[in-house]
Design a protein around this motif. Structure first.
Motif, mmCIF file in Angstrom:
data_model
loop_
_atom_site.group_PDB
_atom_site.id
_atom_site.type_symbol
_atom_site.label_atom_id
_atom_site.label_comp_id
_atom_site.label_asym_id
_atom_site.label_seq_id
_atom_site.Cartn_x
_atom_site.Cartn_y
_atom_site.Cartn_z
ATOM 1 N N LEU A 118 -2.767 7.670 -14.922
ATOM 2 C CA LEU A 118 -4.015 7.637 -14.405
ATOM 3 C C LEU A 118 -3.957 8.374 -13.149
ATOM 4 C CD1 LEU A 118 -4.364 3.826 -14.953
ATOM 5 C CD2 LEU A 118 -5.540 5.615 -16.017
ATOM 6 N N GLY A 119 -2.526 9.025 -12.857
ATOM 7 C CA GLY A 119 -2.560 9.785 -11.457
ATOM 8 C C GLY A 119 -3.701 11.126 -11.285
ATOM 9 N N PRO A 123 -9.098 7.044 -8.156
ATOM 10 C CA PRO A 123 -8.898 7.173 -6.611
ATOM 11 C C PRO A 123 -7.451 6.599 -6.482
ATOM 12 C CG PRO A 123 -11.073 6.359 -6.965
ATOM 13 C CD PRO A 123 -10.517 6.279 -8.470
ATOM 14 N N GLU A 124 -6.571 6.741 -5.386
ATOM 15 C CA GLU A 124 -5.265 6.490 -5.178
ATOM 16 C C GLU A 124 -5.271 5.047 -4.865
ATOM 17 O OE1 GLU A 124 -2.058 8.401 -4.610
ATOM 18 O OE2 GLU A 124 -3.130 9.147 -6.351
ATOM 19 N N TRP A 125 -6.335 4.518 -4.158
ATOM 20 C CA TRP A 125 -6.275 2.967 -3.685
ATOM 21 C C TRP A 125 -6.452 2.147 -5.058
ATOM 22 C CZ3 TRP A 125 -10.713 0.199 -5.492
ATOM 23 C CH2 TRP A 125 -11.820 1.279 -5.733
ATOM 24 N N ALA A 126 -7.616 2.778 -6.204
ATOM 25 C CA ALA A 126 -7.628 2.212 -7.220
ATOM 26 C C ALA A 126 -6.325 2.131 -8.272
ATOM 27 C CB ALA A 126 -8.752 2.693 -8.376
ATOM 28 N N LEU A 192 5.537 12.049 -11.357
ATOM 29 C CA LEU A 192 4.954 10.839 -10.738
ATOM 30 C C LEU A 192 4.334 11.007 -9.468
ATOM 31 C CD1 LEU A 192 7.676 8.242 -11.994
ATOM 32 C CD2 LEU A 192 5.726 8.958 -13.261
ATOM 33 N N ASN A 193 3.522 11.930 -9.259
ATOM 34 C CA ASN A 193 3.140 12.313 -7.796
ATOM 35 C C ASN A 193 1.879 11.559 -7.419
ATOM 36 O OD1 ASN A 193 1.646 13.450 -9.574
ATOM 37 N ND2 ASN A 193 2.126 15.709 -9.206
ATOM 38 N N HIS A 194 1.526 10.676 -7.871
ATOM 39 C CA HIS A 194 0.437 9.875 -7.418
ATOM 40 C C HIS A 194 0.802 8.372 -7.435
ATOM 41 C CE1 HIS A 194 -2.836 12.897 -7.681
ATOM 42 N NE2 HIS A 194 -2.255 13.462 -8.622
ATOM 43 N N GLY A 195 0.072 7.350 -6.499
ATOM 44 C CA GLY A 195 0.159 6.085 -6.448
ATOM 45 C C GLY A 195 1.680 5.775 -5.667
ATOM 46 N N TRP A 196 1.903 6.903 -4.583
ATOM 47 C CA TRP A 196 2.738 6.378 -3.917
ATOM 48 C C TRP A 196 2.421 5.571 -2.924
ATOM 49 C CZ3 TRP A 196 6.269 11.138 -2.674
ATOM 50 C CH2 TRP A 196 6.860 11.875 -3.922
ATOM 51 N N PHE A 197 3.083 4.414 -2.447
ATOM 52 C CA PHE A 197 2.773 3.334 -1.425
ATOM 53 C C PHE A 197 2.868 3.866 -0.223
ATOM 54 C CE2 PHE A 197 3.788 -0.076 -4.445
ATOM 55 C CZ PHE A 197 2.443 -0.714 -4.801
ATOM 56 N N PRO A 198 2.077 3.846 0.863
ATOM 57 C CA PRO A 198 1.738 4.406 2.280
ATOM 58 C C PRO A 198 3.141 4.169 2.977
ATOM 59 C CG PRO A 198 0.200 2.672 2.045
ATOM 60 C CD PRO A 198 0.842 2.478 0.671
ATOM 61 N N LYS A 199 3.643 5.153 3.806
ATOM 62 C CA LYS A 199 4.587 4.725 4.908
ATOM 63 C C LYS A 199 3.614 4.044 5.979
ATOM 64 C CE LYS A 199 7.664 9.010 4.544
ATOM 65 N NZ LYS A 199 8.215 9.982 5.195
ATOM 66 N N LEU A 200 4.105 2.953 6.315
ATOM 67 C CA LEU A 200 3.480 2.124 7.223
ATOM 68 C C LEU A 200 4.118 2.496 8.543
ATOM 69 C CD1 LEU A 200 3.102 -1.523 5.895
ATOM 70 C CD2 LEU A 200 1.468 0.369 5.951
ATOM 71 N N PHE A 201 2.997 2.850 9.614
ATOM 72 C CA PHE A 201 3.408 3.468 10.954
ATOM 73 C C PHE A 201 4.530 4.393 10.847
ATOM 74 C CE2 PHE A 201 2.998 -1.226 11.108
ATOM 75 C CZ PHE A 201 1.860 -1.473 11.798
#
Lengths: 368, 510
Positions: A118-119, A123-126, A192-201
């Protein structure tokens, strides 16, 4: 008469159960055990590497907590804790799930599959929501199969969950074959270059760490203050009592296994989506089994598990650092040796907490 | 000559002193009864003599020589044999096979000779035994016979019997006592542990009394009486009377008709059971252990799937009738049926041993309310009430119930079950293992429930108590009802006969 001749002397040592054990006594015993473990580890280190034990200990600390290594250590702690939290509710129910490894791996696979297929298409969030849902669902299915068999036909869950691990490994091998035609045994971040969780702060791994911290607290509350948690304890302590008060034992077994599988799935999700962005059949890295120790050592208390997981992670990371220094000429097994020694003392001291040893000359003095 | 003498023996478990400076003497050809309440240290003492425990201090003499007994083997070598309360027999072996089991002999095993020796022993003392009969086909009393012969076969001269009559009917008890008297004539020394006073009076020569691990004294049976022994045993004068009121306002509360039940092996354990339990009365259930009492109560409580018959509950408020057949305990409660059940297995079924008193209090009620979280306030208040009203001895309501003594565990369980103001209260062996004071507390609680209009069903093993406490007594035998008697006009012997009416048929149970 010959017989009694032989037993002229009474036995020298007797063991009896302690009546009441105070908390301070328990803590002192454990501290002594840990100190003794350190002494033995020091001797072993000295023998194997020739290094002064204090220097060795310093290297251990450096390996676990020094500057750049601190964050990965905390992350490692978080992942191990997550798997330990996952196995805890079923263990409280005396459902011996040793299939956390497979449940984590299948969570990894589901995540990687979503990322690959799906990558870029959604959309990334989805994508993140979909892969989370799939990972959790996959973990639940992996745990539910043995649980349903156990609830319906009383099959042995230990063997069943163990076998499910191998199925998960083979499925990943299959995925690797079709996802990466080059024949590599890893599917890496370039695919696997999509759907990476964000780096918080801007802090790496912080997302994973926060997720696990929340799960830990929620699990503590769930087990100790919810009606479900209470049912789990009753079923674990005595199925007869559960029947007597009308708890649907089958339902509780399956429900709790689903919860356990779901959290394993989350651990797999975090590993792929928030840490490695790659998948291979060794990604769970035996954490599914180490988690069993973490959970047991903490007596199934999620908060205590933070410390038992830390202990095991500390030894693992410290020994890892030690073996990377070429002059000692040690390999990865060194970590296992040290872990083994520490566990031996920590588990062994339980005996001294629960039992008392008497020497008969002392009891004779007591008579007078 | 002193066959066995114990001098100043002490045994501690942790901080608990199980036996403190105990002294005993048994002569050959003498029967010594050891009397004491549960927890007084009788079994600990006997376990030291038979080599299971080792004393912390003190000496044991056999035939006036000091000995050290480190294992049951040593005890056997000294001619000491113990017959435990729970039989240790191999079910699929015959009597003879069990008797010779474990004897280390250089010779080849000769079963014929062994059978002959067994018959010789039984002839000598008046046992009735079939050497080729398999254990699983035997009644409890036959199994006990095998245990006794096993000990005699090994040449024991000192026999210790731990509560041998607890599982026997009055008739079987008489037979056992006859055998014991024969053995005494033959010069054997016999120690019998019991807490039934009438048996002590009828069988023993001397009585040693223990209380809370302390040795109180030894008296000659001929020179004492039951009330003196009770006082020695309990430490104060107590009256052993149950205050039975006449049943009042009787209405059929629970009507069982034609109830059939098979166990998981497909064996019929309840066969066409029909009776009614009425409000305002105590219905006793008597029978040899394992005659279907447990299954009957569990069927009513919704724990078993019955294959035939009906269980009808008449609601006192609405006058409606409800069928309880095939309903789970949860469902029964949801219907508003206030059915309380004190099961035989307290810590394995009625309570959770590792949970504290508060958490045990909410076992029945934790589901109340819509919240997903537990509300520990009502159970905490209930725990306080039960601890205060029933005088439960506990360090705190947060103490795990497995750490409480048997009597206090039972008070917690009964306290919870009666807190729901039951209209039907079922209690299986509620005083098993309890001391005299706790037992009478429980009897009074049952009586109070009866006065409050509950239909009380009481499964008991002590026939004297059943006759004194109940209004009617239902006798079961091999899953069938063999009689419903008026407790005010019956005798122990009559009940005993009904318990064994078809003769040895109870074997099928196991």
């Amino acid at each position: 008469m010959k017989k009694s001749e032989k037993h002229k002397h009474a036995k020298l040592i007797y063991i009896s159960k302690r009546a009441n054990v105070s908390l301070s006594m328990q803590i002192i015993t454990r501290v002594i055990a840990l100190a003794l473990a350190l002494v033995v580890c020091g001797i072993i280190t000295k023998v194997l590497s020739g290094e002064n034990p204090f220097k060795a200990l310093a290297i251990f600390f450096e390996g676990a907590f020094e500057g750049k290594r601190l964050l990965p250590t905390i992350h490692e702690l978080a992942i191990l804790l997550c798997v330990s939290i996952a196995v805890t509710p079923v263990f409280r129910m005396k459902f011996w799930n040793i299939g956390a490894e497979g449940q984590v791996l299948i969570g990894c696979l589901a995540t990687a599959f979503c990322m690959l297929r799906l990558g870029g298409k959604v959309p990334e969030w989805a994508l993140m929501i979909i892969m989370s849902a799939f990972a959790i669902l996959a973990g639940m299915i992996w745990a539910a199969i043995p649980a349903i068999f156990k609830a319906q036909w009383k099959t042995n869950e230990t063997l069943f969950t163990l076998m499910m691990n191998y199925v998960a490994i083979q499925l990943i091998e299959y995925f690797l074959k079709i996802a990466d035609k080059s024949g590599s045994n890893t599917v890496g971040p370039e695919l696997l270059n999509h759907g990476w969780f964000p780096k918080l702060f801007g802090v790496q791994y912080l997302f994973n760490i926060i997720v696990v911290a929340v799960i830990t607290v929620l699990m503590y509350i769930y087990l100790n203050y919810s009606k479900h948690g209470y049912e789990i304890s009753v079923v674990g302590e005595s199925e007869n009592t559960a029947r007597y008060i009308g708890i649907n034992v089958k339902k509780v077994i399956i429900r709790t296994a689903l919860l356990s599988g779901a959290i394993c799935g989350i651990a797999g999700l975090l590993l792929v989506g928030g840490y490695s962005y790659s998948i291979d059949s060794n990604l769970a890295g035996g954490r599914g089994f180490t988690a069993i120790m973490v959970s047991w050592l903490a007596k199934f208390n999620p908060i205590t598990m933070v410390f038992t997981a830390l202990l095991l992670v500390f030894i693992g990371r410290g020994a890892d650092q030690f073996t990377q220094i070429p002059k000692y000429g040690l390999n990865g097994d060194f970590a296992d040796i040290i872990t083994g020694i520490v566990l031996f003392f920590i588990i062994g001291c339980e005996f001294f907490i629960n039992y008392q040893i008497h020497f008969s000359h002392r009891s004779k003095e007591g008579k007078q | 000559m002193n066959a066995l003498e114990i001098k100043n023996v002490t045994k501690r478990f942790g901080r608990i002193v199980a036996n403190n400076n105990i002294n005993l003497t048994v002569n050959s050809g003498e029967i010594l009864a050891i009397l004491g309440e549960n927890g007084s240290g009788k079994t600990t003492l006997m376990n030291m003599i038979s080599g299971i425990y080792h004393p912390d201090a003190g000496e044991i003499f056999v035939n006036e020589k000091p000995v050290v007994i480190n294992s049951p083997k040593d005890a056997f070598a000294l001619g000491i044999g113990m017959i435990h309360q729970h039989f240790k027999l191999v079910d699929v072996f015959t009597a003879t096979e069990n008797i010779v089991l474990g004897i280390e002999d250089k010779k080849r095993l000769n079963m014929k000779a062994a059978s002959k020796a067994v018959l010789e022993i039984s002839g000598k003392y008046g046992f009735e035994i079939a050497p080729q009969k398999k254990i699983y086909q035997m009644s409890v009393s036959e199994k006990q016979t095998v245990e006794i012969i096993k000990v005699l076969y090994r040449g024991a001269d000192i026999l210790i019997l731990d509560e041998p009559t607890a599982v026997l009917t009055p008739q079987e008890t008489q037979k056992l006592f006859a055998v014991l008297r024969n053995m005494k004539e033959d010069g054997k020394s016999i120690i019998i542990i019991t807490h039934k006073l009438n048996e002590v009076m009828s069988i023993s020569d001397k009585v040693a009394v223990l209380r809370k691990g302390e040795y109180i004294g030894t008296v000659n049976t001929a020179e004492t009486n039951e009330s003196e022994l009770t006082e020695m045993m309990v430490g104060k004068k107590i009256s052993l009377n149950i205050d039975r009121t006449d049943p009042h306002d009787q209405k059929e509360r629970l009507v069982i008709s034609g109830l059939d039940l098979y166990n998981k092996n497909g064996i019929k354990v309840l066969d066409d059971i029909s009776f009614a339990a009425c409000s305002g009365e105590i219905l006793g259930i008597a029978g040899i252990a394992g005659s279907g009492q447990r299954e009957l109560l569990e069927s009513i409580a919704g724990l078993r799937h019955i294959s035939g018959g009906e269980i009808i509950y008449n609601d006192p408020k609405t006058e409606e009738t409800v069928s309880l057949k095939d309903m789970s305990p949860m469902k029964i409660r949801e219907l508003g049926v206030r059915l309380s059940f004190v099961p035989e297995d307290r810590l394995g079924m009625g309570l959770v041993g590792n949970m504290d008193i508060i958490d045990n209090m909410m076992l029945r009620s934790y589901r109340k309310g819509k919240s997903i979280f537990l509300n520990r306030k009502p159970p905490r208040e209930l725990a306080d009430t039960v601890i205060r009203d029933l005088e439960v001895v506990t360090p705190s309501p947060q103490t795990p119930v497995r750490k409480l003594s048997g009597g206090n565990v039972q008070k917690v369980l009964v306290g919870r079950e009666i807190s729901a103001a039951p209209t039907v209260l079922m209690a299986a062996y509620p005083v098993r293992g309890l001391d005299i004071n706790s037992s009478y507390t429980i009897y009074n609680l049952l009586n109070k429930q009866k006065e409050n209009g509950a239909a009380v069903i009481f499964v008991g093993e002590d026939l004297d108590v059943l006759i004194e406490l109940c209004d009617r007594i239902l006798v079961v035998n091999s899953g069938k009802i063999t009689g419903i008697l008026d407790a005010r006009n019956t005798t122990k012997e009559e009940i005993g006969l009904l318990m064994t009416k078809t003769g040895g048929a109870d074997n099928e149970e196991e």
